[in-house]
Design a protein around this motif. Structure first.
Motif, mmCIF file in Angstrom:
data_model
loop_
_atom_site.group_PDB
_atom_site.id
_atom_site.type_symbol
_atom_site.label_atom_id
_atom_site.label_comp_id
_atom_site.label_asym_id
_atom_site.label_seq_id
_atom_site.Cartn_x
_atom_site.Cartn_y
_atom_site.Cartn_z
ATOM 1 N N SER A 179 11.515 17.375 -16.159
ATOM 2 C CA SER A 179 12.809 16.990 -16.714
ATOM 3 C C SER A 179 12.977 15.478 -16.696
ATOM 4 N N GLY A 180 11.881 14.758 -16.950
ATOM 5 C CA GLY A 180 11.974 13.312 -17.054
ATOM 6 C C GLY A 180 11.892 12.544 -15.751
ATOM 7 N N ILE A 181 11.752 13.258 -14.614
ATOM 8 C CA ILE A 181 11.664 12.570 -13.327
ATOM 9 C C ILE A 181 10.213 12.611 -12.860
ATOM 10 N N ASN A 182 9.729 11.487 -12.326
ATOM 11 C CA ASN A 182 8.376 11.488 -11.766
ATOM 12 C C ASN A 182 8.369 12.319 -10.496
ATOM 13 N N ILE A 183 7.572 13.353 -10.484
ATOM 14 C CA ILE A 183 7.541 14.207 -9.300
ATOM 15 C C ILE A 183 6.149 14.289 -8.714
ATOM 16 N N GLY A 184 5.191 13.587 -9.279
ATOM 17 C CA GLY A 184 3.851 13.630 -8.722
ATOM 18 C C GLY A 184 2.854 12.955 -9.626
ATOM 19 N N THR A 185 1.600 13.158 -9.284
ATOM 20 C CA THR A 185 0.542 12.532 -10.078
ATOM 21 C C THR A 185 -0.565 13.544 -10.372
ATOM 22 N N VAL A 186 -1.384 13.175 -11.338
ATOM 23 C CA VAL A 186 -2.566 13.972 -11.643
ATOM 24 C C VAL A 186 -3.613 13.648 -10.590
ATOM 25 N N GLU A 187 -4.093 14.667 -9.907
ATOM 26 C CA GLU A 187 -5.048 14.424 -8.830
ATOM 27 C C GLU A 187 -6.466 14.361 -9.361
ATOM 28 N N ALA A 189 0.831 -1.199 0.000
ATOM 29 C CA ALA A 189 0.000 0.000 0.000
ATOM 30 C C ALA A 189 0.864 1.245 0.000
ATOM 31 N N TYR A 190 1.962 1.193 0.792
ATOM 32 C CA TYR A 190 2.823 2.362 0.856
ATOM 33 C C TYR A 190 3.516 2.615 -0.487
ATOM 34 N N LEU A 191 3.972 1.503 -1.077
ATOM 35 C CA LEU A 191 4.672 1.641 -2.361
ATOM 36 C C LEU A 191 3.746 2.213 -3.423
ATOM 37 N N ILE A 192 2.520 1.706 -3.427
ATOM 38 C CA ILE A 192 1.558 2.240 -4.397
ATOM 39 C C ILE A 192 1.238 3.688 -4.053
ATOM 40 N N GLY A 193 1.051 3.910 -2.738
ATOM 41 C CA GLY A 193 0.713 5.264 -2.297
ATOM 42 C C GLY A 193 1.807 6.251 -2.612
ATOM 43 N N SER A 194 3.062 5.806 -2.446
ATOM 44 C CA SER A 194 4.155 6.738 -2.729
ATOM 45 C C SER A 194 4.210 7.061 -4.215
ATOM 46 N N GLN A 195 3.805 6.095 -5.036
ATOM 47 C CA GLN A 195 3.729 6.377 -6.470
ATOM 48 C C GLN A 195 2.646 7.406 -6.743
ATOM 49 N N GLU A 196 1.579 7.305 -5.991
ATOM 50 C CA GLU A 196 0.489 8.257 -6.202
ATOM 51 C C GLU A 196 0.622 9.479 -5.298
ATOM 52 N N ASN A 197 1.751 9.528 -4.583
ATOM 53 C CA ASN A 197 2.032 10.697 -3.753
ATOM 54 C C ASN A 197 1.001 10.923 -2.664
ATOM 55 N N MET A 198 0.576 9.826 -2.022
ATOM 56 C CA MET A 198 -0.480 9.991 -1.012
ATOM 57 C C MET A 198 0.085 10.370 0.343
ATOM 58 N N PHE A 199 1.366 10.007 0.543
ATOM 59 C CA PHE A 199 1.963 10.308 1.831
ATOM 60 C C PHE A 199 3.018 11.371 1.636
ATOM 61 N N GLY A 200 3.349 12.022 2.703
ATOM 62 C CA GLY A 200 4.361 13.060 2.601
ATOM 63 C C GLY A 200 3.740 14.369 2.145
ATOM 64 N N ALA A 201 4.543 15.422 2.221
ATOM 65 C CA ALA A 201 4.032 16.755 1.916
ATOM 66 C C ALA A 201 3.809 16.922 0.421
ATOM 67 N N ASN A 202 2.751 17.613 0.080
ATOM 68 C CA ASN A 202 2.403 17.788 -1.322
ATOM 69 C C ASN A 202 2.360 19.256 -1.703
ATOM 70 N N LEU A 203 2.485 19.474 -2.976
ATOM 71 C CA LEU A 203 2.337 20.809 -3.551
ATOM 72 C C LEU A 203 1.290 20.681 -4.645
ATOM 73 N N ARG A 204 0.204 21.396 -4.485
ATOM 74 C CA ARG A 204 -0.868 21.270 -5.487
ATOM 75 C C ARG A 204 -0.821 22.433 -6.461
ATOM 76 N N ILE A 205 -0.728 22.099 -7.731
ATOM 77 C CA ILE A 205 -0.770 23.123 -8.773
ATOM 78 C C ILE A 205 -1.739 22.652 -9.844
#
Lengths: 341, 260
Positions: free
Chosen positions: A61-69, A26-42
């Motif tokens: 720049s080619g690095i995964n930095i978040g997800t579409v909410e 769950a954590y691994l999936i969640g971290s992919q979806e950025n569910m835990f930790g501090a977020n920045l919403r734009i």
């Protein structure tokens, strides 16, 4: 009893490990979806999201930095894509960053690409809306291709018609293909053309040479073209000519007047000459009256004869005794005067 | 009363059985929330269902992962998409193959053992003896077993999934030289909660179905040693069929709620 406790411990271990595995997943999936930790919403606004879905990755720049909410329709032509980014990337993304929608490989899922801006802007803040860039959509591409296909179909139809005409021997092209005489003529024409072009080329060479000479030589053309001082000289000359013309103007007027009076004098002279011609007045008489002229000639002959006789008389008088002394005295005085100076 | 064709037909037997199972399930829920709880027996059953199935589930899961990857890999290579192997295997194991295979293994092992155990108790009249002695046999035997399968099967599925993914990793590492980190990175990048949560929820229903059918078949087994064998056998068959029906329903429901 001891065995029972042991079993319970084993059960506890089993449950613990299973739950731990689940939580890890769950954590691994969640971290992919950025569910835990501090977020920045734009967010960013697009006209077409090409099948983007909530949960798709956001890359910088080619690095995964978040997800579409979430993706919401703003109105009939704009779609707002809300993104949840890792807070850690905040310092690196500036306000002028540009979002675009791409896909992960040819068959991969859609994603949002954030490209860095020019760099001078301040860093992104919570709730910012960044500009978007719409790439060429597949549908548009296919539409264009469809149009191209239609055009190609039309062109191929035309081509077919042309080739039909040609095989049936109609039109100029068919004639070209079939008429050998024409071909020979054409060949000659081409030869001539070739010769002409060779001559033209030679002329071109000469022209080039000439231009080179003009460029490098020191002739008039070169000076005109390249010597800037010539222009200024010309300018001054023209100015001087101007002033000269101004000065000459009154003189010319005077000349005009003189010519006019001359012409008037001429007229008078004319009248006088006419008078002379018609024999009026003394001068006219002299010129025109032949009788008078004869008289004058006889008079002159008479005068000549008279003077001849007068000379004889004078000679005779010299030898006369009365005047002989006087003439002798005069002859003596002459040489003295010559020796004196 | 003369028996009609309907009374002898399979349809009537099926409907009768379905109704009986429904009533049995109702009784389970009634008894399950009523004190006293048989904690000790529940833990014991959990141990039997969970721990003692672990090796079987682990082996099955490992081989499942190995085989699935080995079988799928050539096709993916044909498409030049071997990079998608971890993602594809991960999704298929977590979503579908893991839960169903593990549940089927459990149905075979646990369902049959429950059916045989309760059936033999029924045949040897131990259940009747318990009733006489004042112990509630339903509570002691049925409730604990159904609760144990309901709670343990999901955990076994998680184990099975984990081992299957590891098996898949072994093949990927062998054939494609994919690192452990890269493999699981790819697996979990493709997975989302809409994959994990419905798949986990449905395993509770699977476990419940295995326990329910096993207990029902054993509890209602007919007389004689043949009855015990029949109880064990039908418990596995019916539970397995029910698993697929439940799986189908679970996928439909998940499709509605999770927008797969």
């Amino acid at each position: 009893m001891a065995k029972r406790t042991e079993n319970t411990v084993k059960l506890g271990l089993f449950i613990t490990i299973a739950v731990a595995l689940f939580v890890a997943a769950a954590y691994l999936i969640g971290s992919q979806e950025n569910m835990f930790g501090a977020n920045l919403r734009i967010s960013s606004v697009f006209s077409n999201v090409n099948g983007l879905q909530p949960g798709n990755n956001v890359r910088y720049s080619g690095i995964n930095i978040g997800t579409v909410e979430s993706i919401t329709l703003l109105n009939d032509s704009t779609v707002q894509v809300n993104m949840k980014l890792d807070k850690k990337v905040q310092p690196y993304i500036k306000k002028d960053a540009v979002a675009s929608i791409g896909s992960d490989g040819l068959v991969g899922s859609m994603l949002v690409n954030i490209s860095p801006g020019k760099g001078a802007e301040p860093m992104l803040e919570e709730g910012d809306v960044i500009t978007s860039y719409s790439r060429v959509e597949t549908e548009e591409l296919l539409n264009t291709l469809g149009k191209t296909n239609e055009n190609i179909a039309l062109i191929s139809n035309d081509l077919l018609r042309i080739t039909n005409y040609m095989t049936r021997g109609k039109g100029t092209l068919a004639l070209l293909l079939r008429d050998t005489q024409l071909a020979i003529g054409l060949r000659e024409a081409i030869f001539n053309l070739q010769a002409t072009s060779q001559r033209l080329a030679a002329t071109g060479g000469q022209l080039q040479h000439l231009i080179g000479e003009v460029e490098n030589g020191s002739g008039l053309l070169n000076q005109l073209l390249y010597d800037t001082s010539v222009i200024s000289n010309l300018n001054t000359s023209i100015g001087q000519i101007d002033t000269l013309a101004e000065k000459a103007a009154p003189f010319l007027a005077e000349l005009q007047r003189s010519a006019e009076s001359l012409s008037a004098s001429g007229a008078t002279l004319n009248a006088l000459l006419e008078g002379l011609e018609s024999g009026q007045g003394t001068a006219g008489l002299l010129l025109k009256d032949t009788a008078a002229a004869e008289d004058i000639r006889r008079t002159l002959e008479n005068i000549e004869a008279g003077t001849a006789r007068f000379n004889e008389n004078m000679e005779a008088m010299r030898h006369n005794f009365l005047f002989r002394r006087y003439f002798k005295k005069k002859e003596k005085e002459g040489p003295k005067e010559k020796e004196a100076p | 009363m003369p028996t009609t064709y309907f009374q002898r037909s399979g349809l009537r037997r099926y409907l009768n059985e379905t109704g009986e199972v429904w009533l049995f399930a109702q009784r389970f829920f009634r008894e399950a929330v009523r004190r006293p709880f048989e904690w000790r027996e529940l833990l014991n059953q959990c141990f039997i269902v969970g721990n003692q199935s672990l090796f079987l589930v682990g082996m099955t899961g490992l081989i499942m992962g190995l085989v699935l990857t080995l079988q799928t890999r050539p096709t993916m290579e044909d498409f030049g998409a071997e990079a998608y192997m971890p993602a594809m295997v991960g999704v298929s194991i977590i979503r579908e193959i893991g839960p169903v295979i593990v549940a089927l293994i459990c149905a075979g092992k646990i369902g049959s053992s429950i059916g045989a155990e309760l059936g033999s108790m029924k045949v040897t009249e131990q259940i009747a003896a318990m009733e006489v002695s004042g112990t509630n046999p339903f509570k002691y035997l049925v409730v604990t077993r159904i609760l144990a399968t309901t709670l343990m099967v999901p955990l076994l599925v998680i184990f099975g999934d984990a081992v299957a993914l590891f098996g898949s990793y072994l093949v990927e590492h062998m054939k494609g030289d994919v690192s452990f980190q890269l493999f699981f990175n790819k697996v979990f990048r493709q997975l989302s909660f809409s994959d994990l949560v419905p798949a986990t929820i449905k395993t509770f229903f699977f476990g419940f179905a295995i326990g329910l059918i096993g207990c029902y078949k054993g509890y209602h087994s007919r007389k004689g040693t043949a009855g015990v064998g029949r109880a064990a056998n039908t418990a596995v068959v019916v539970a397995s069929m029910l698993l697929f029906v439940l799986d189908f329903i679970a996928v439909l429901v998940a499709d509605i709620f999770f927008d797969l």
